[in-house]
Motif scaffolding. Structure first.
Motif, PDB file in Angstrom:
ATOM      1  N   LEU A  52     -65.625  22.888  14.731  1.00  0.00           N
ATOM      2  CA  LEU A  52     -65.535  23.202  13.492  1.00  0.00           C
ATOM      3  C   LEU A  52     -66.434  22.353  12.376  1.00  0.00           C
ATOM      4  O   LEU A  52     -67.182  23.036  11.614  1.00  0.00           O
ATOM      5  N   VAL A  53     -66.731  21.288  12.969  1.00  0.00           N
ATOM      6  CA  VAL A  53     -67.438  20.348  11.780  1.00  0.00           C
ATOM      7  C   VAL A  53     -69.148  21.125  12.120  1.00  0.00           C
ATOM      8  O   VAL A  53     -69.582  21.194  11.062  1.00  0.00           O
ATOM      9  N   PHE A  89     -73.957  23.852  10.243  1.00  0.00           N
ATOM     10  CA  PHE A  89     -74.799  24.856  10.532  1.00  0.00           C
ATOM     11  C   PHE A  89     -74.640  25.913   9.509  1.00  0.00           C
ATOM     12  O   PHE A  89     -75.629  26.406   9.156  1.00  0.00           O
ATOM     13  N   ALA A  90     -73.267  26.105   9.060  1.00  0.00           N
ATOM     14  CA  ALA A  90     -72.990  27.555   8.054  1.00  0.00           C
ATOM     15  C   ALA A  90     -73.817  26.876   6.814  1.00  0.00           C
ATOM     16  O   ALA A  90     -74.421  27.828   6.159  1.00  0.00           O
ATOM     17  N   GLY A 149     -70.968  36.903   5.855  1.00  0.00           N
ATOM     18  CA  GLY A 149     -71.389  37.214   7.304  1.00  0.00           C
ATOM     19  C   GLY A 149     -72.478  36.111   7.927  1.00  0.00           C
ATOM     20  O   GLY A 149     -72.232  36.045   9.037  1.00  0.00           O
ATOM     21  N   VAL A 150     -73.189  35.478   7.152  1.00  0.00           N
ATOM     22  CA  VAL A 150     -73.891  34.331   7.460  1.00  0.00           C
ATOM     23  C   VAL A 150     -73.239  33.169   8.213  1.00  0.00           C
ATOM     24  O   VAL A 150     -73.317  32.796   9.266  1.00  0.00           O
ATOM     25  N   ILE A 151     -71.913  33.046   7.340  1.00  0.00           N
ATOM     26  CA  ILE A 151     -70.957  31.986   7.884  1.00  0.00           C
ATOM     27  C   ILE A 151     -70.391  32.340   9.397  1.00  0.00           C
ATOM     28  O   ILE A 151     -70.291  31.654  10.367  1.00  0.00           O
ATOM     29  N   ALA A 176     -70.717  30.552  12.959  1.00  0.00           N
ATOM     30  CA  ALA A 176     -69.627  30.314  13.901  1.00  0.00           C
ATOM     31  C   ALA A 176     -69.826  30.997  15.251  1.00  0.00           C
ATOM     32  O   ALA A 176     -69.785  30.338  16.435  1.00  0.00           O
ATOM     33  N   ALA A 177     -70.173  32.303  15.335  1.00  0.00           N
ATOM     34  CA  ALA A 177     -70.600  32.844  16.531  1.00  0.00           C
ATOM     35  C   ALA A 177     -71.607  32.291  17.358  1.00  0.00           C
ATOM     36  O   ALA A 177     -71.487  32.045  18.729  1.00  0.00           O
ATOM     37  N   VAL A 178     -72.842  31.920  16.673  1.00  0.00           N
ATOM     38  CA  VAL A 178     -73.871  31.235  17.484  1.00  0.00           C
ATOM     39  C   VAL A 178     -73.469  29.747  18.030  1.00  0.00           C
ATOM     40  O   VAL A 178     -73.659  29.600  19.164  1.00  0.00           O
TER      41      VAL A 178
END
Lengths: 310, 293
Positions: free
Chosen positions: A12-13, A18-19, A236-238, A242-244
């Motif tokens: 999560l960190v 990266f978000a 969406g970018v966040i 997370a997805a990547v």
């Protein structure tokens, strides 16, 4: 604490850090159409500035703020020669800058210990390891929320409309009297500051940085987050970030359970490439469509145009 | 200071950049985006050459032919499979650049999967000889001759042949070219093939001189961009002149770097500085000097 929980918090960190960087690329590319192919360079400037400042005895909150500031100054300097030209020139200049910065840090041992890298004293040293982890989580997500709110306000402000105008039609933006070079440089500074903040958080969390932590693959990963999540959509970018991140970790975990005929790192990078090209071809708007401008004025206008809604 | 050697080394460096940059700029001018996968196509050429010369044991000239054809084929396939469909769907300049970067990752890790990431070396030993103060190796002579042949050959193709005229027409105005009956798809296929093939040859030259790794093209890509911009994007003749200039600047620069006590790792920064200066003062590059182009 349960090791699985520790792993989850750690993930999560990383997602949070990266978000923040992905949000910064969203400001540049998503809203304004600026091609920053050297995102990792500004991430690196932030990380190294933070590390050197903390080592010099600067208190960490101040060091983080200064790291963001230094990164934004670098953003301005690097973008200046290319920002008045087409997007491809900016892409080439920023990409090259990232490479040269890495060579610079590698060659100048006196500055930051060259290839051996430097360690950064942890901010939350008082408590034990687990407390430090939770504190980092709180810090990163606190700043992520702040960046998200800032970006949402920016995107819905008059400045945000100029950003979109610069992306859609530069001549029209000129014609309504907006000096595009000034605006673009400002956006590049904002983006670089946020990337620098992400770098500072990264340095603080990881505790050790070396030139090899800042390879061009990071730039590519961040582009992937934005393109997958949806350019010009902060939420969406966040999700994309997370997805990547989860995808990256997933392939690492997979390695321990499945024997693949192909090296997992290679597989992961090849899949990254294939996914990007597939999205660009079939869904260039990403998972989430561009968010509409949402202000009091537009809400009233929509209600007036379409009274039956709501 | 051995100035003769510096000049000769400049010719060698410049020749490598010339082949690479002419290839890049041809597609750049026609498809109107910088192909970042150019680096990996160069690496691929090196590895195809390695496969033919070392793993199959064929003679070196055959390795160069294979590198040209193999890389060219990848260039053709990437145009057909990625860049043409994207362009047809109206992809923006940034999307095309990102897609080319994605292609680069696919190629790099496919190469890494097949040949591994640890450096490989060619077993071939090139005869070296001294001419006066000069130390010359045969592969350098071949590289310089190849660069000259590529320049003269492409000049002939672009000015004298039908396909060459079609390339120039398509580069200057694609819509007009299409409406005057030029098969622009065919022109693009030809250009992508030749460009990727030349990139493969440049990569193989680099590979035989140093070591092979999937990152091989990355070191040449940045100076190649500097050459393409200094020459004026899409300008064939500009790229030739710019390659010579950057080759000279880099070799003289390295000498100066070591004299002032800086790391010669900064060699890559020299083309970058030139790139920045060109962008500030003359972003259209040298292209204007070659109007007939």
């Amino acid at each position: 604490m349960d090791p699985i929980l520790i792993y989850a918090v750690n993930a999560l960190v990383y997602i949070g850090i990266f978000a923040i960087v992905a949000l910064s690329l969203n400001a540049e590319y998503g809203y304004t159409g600026l091609a920053n192919f050297g995102k990792v360079a500004f991430f690196m400037v932030g990380a190294y500035s933070y590390a050197l400042l903390v080592q010099a005895g600067v208190p960490w909150p101040l060091a983080m703020a200064l790291a963001a500031l230094i990164s934004s100054i670098f953003g301005l300097l690097v973008s200046l020669p290319a920002i008045r030209l087409r997007e491809d020139y900016l892409a080439i200049v920023t990409l090259t800058f990232g490479e040269i910065l890495r060579i610079f840090i590698k060659s100048e041992d006196w500055l930051a210990n060259g290839v051996w890298g430097i360690s950064i004293p942890p901010v939350f040293a008082a408590g034990d390891f687990v407390t430090g982890l939770w504190m980092n989580l709180a810090l990163v997500f606190g700043l992520l929320v702040a960046c998200y709110i800032f970006m949402s306000l920016l995107a819905n402000s008059p400045f945000g409309r100029i950003m979109r105008a610069l992306r859609e039609d530069q001549v029209a933006a000129d014609a309504i009297g907006k000096n595009r070079i000034v605006y673009k440089s400002q956006i590049f500074m904002i983006g670089s500051a946020m990337a620098g903040l992400g770098g500072a958080l990264f340095a603080n969390f990881v505790g050790y940085i070396a030139p090899e932590s800042f390879l061009p693959i990071i730039t590519f990963t961040i582009w992937m987050m934005v393109i997958l999540g949806g350019p010009a959509n902060n939420f969406g970018v966040i999700i994309g970030a997370a997805a990547v991140q989860l995808f990256e970790r997933g392939t690492i975990i997979l390695k321990d359970y499945v024997t693949l005929p192909i090296d997992p790192t290679n597989l992961q990078n090849i899949l990254f490439g294939v996914i990007i090209i597939t999205i660009l071809m079939f869904r260039p708007s990403g998972l989430f469509k561009e968010s509409k401008i949402n202000t009091l004025g537009t809400r009233r206008a929509m209600r007036w145009l379409n009274p039956s809604s709501k | 200071m051995n100035w003769a050697q510096i000049l000769f080394n400049s010719a060698v460096t410049g020749s490598l950049y010339l082949i690479s940059a002419v290839a890049l700029t041809l597609v750049y001018g026609l498809a109107r985006f910088p192909n970042f996968a150019h680096a990996e196509i160069m690496a691929l050429g090196g590895f195809i050459g390695y496969f033919v010369a070392e793993q199959l044991g064929a003679p070196m000239p055959l390795a160069f032919v294979a590198a040209f054809l193999g890389s060219g084929l990848i260039g053709y396939l990437s145009y057909r499979g990625i860049f043409k469909p994207l362009a047809d769907r109206g992809a923006s300049l940034i999307h095309l650049m990102v897609a080319s970067m994605a292609l680069g990752f696919i190629l790099r890790h496919t190469i890494g999967e097949i040949w591994g990431f640890s450096p490989l070396t060619f077993s071939i030993v090139w005869p070296a000889f001294d001419v006066g103060p000069l130390r010359i190796s045969l592969n350098w002579i071949i590289l310089i001759i190849t660069a000259v042949v590529v320049s003269v050959g492409l000049h002939f193709v672009l000015t004298k042949t039908k396909i060459g005229k079609a390339i120039r027409a398509t580069a200057s105005n694609p819509k007009l070219a299409l409406s005057s009956g030029i098969n622009t798809t065919k022109v693009m296929i030809f250009t992508w093939f030749v460009s990727a093939g030349l990139a493969g040859i440049a990569g193989l030259f680099r590979g035989v001189e140093t070591r092979l790794s999937p990152y091989l093209g990355w070191d040449i890509l940045l100076p190649t961009f500097a050459v393409a911009v200094l020459g004026g994007i899409g300008s064939f003749y500009g790229a030739i002149v710019a390659a010579i200039i950057i080759g000279l600047a880099e070799n003289i620069g390295v000498v100066l770097l070591s004299q002032v006590g800086l790391s010669t790792e900064y060699r890559i920064a020299i083309p970058f500085v030139i790139l920045i200066v060109v962008l500030i003062f003359k972003p259209q590059g040298l292209a204007k000097a070659f109007k007939g182009n």
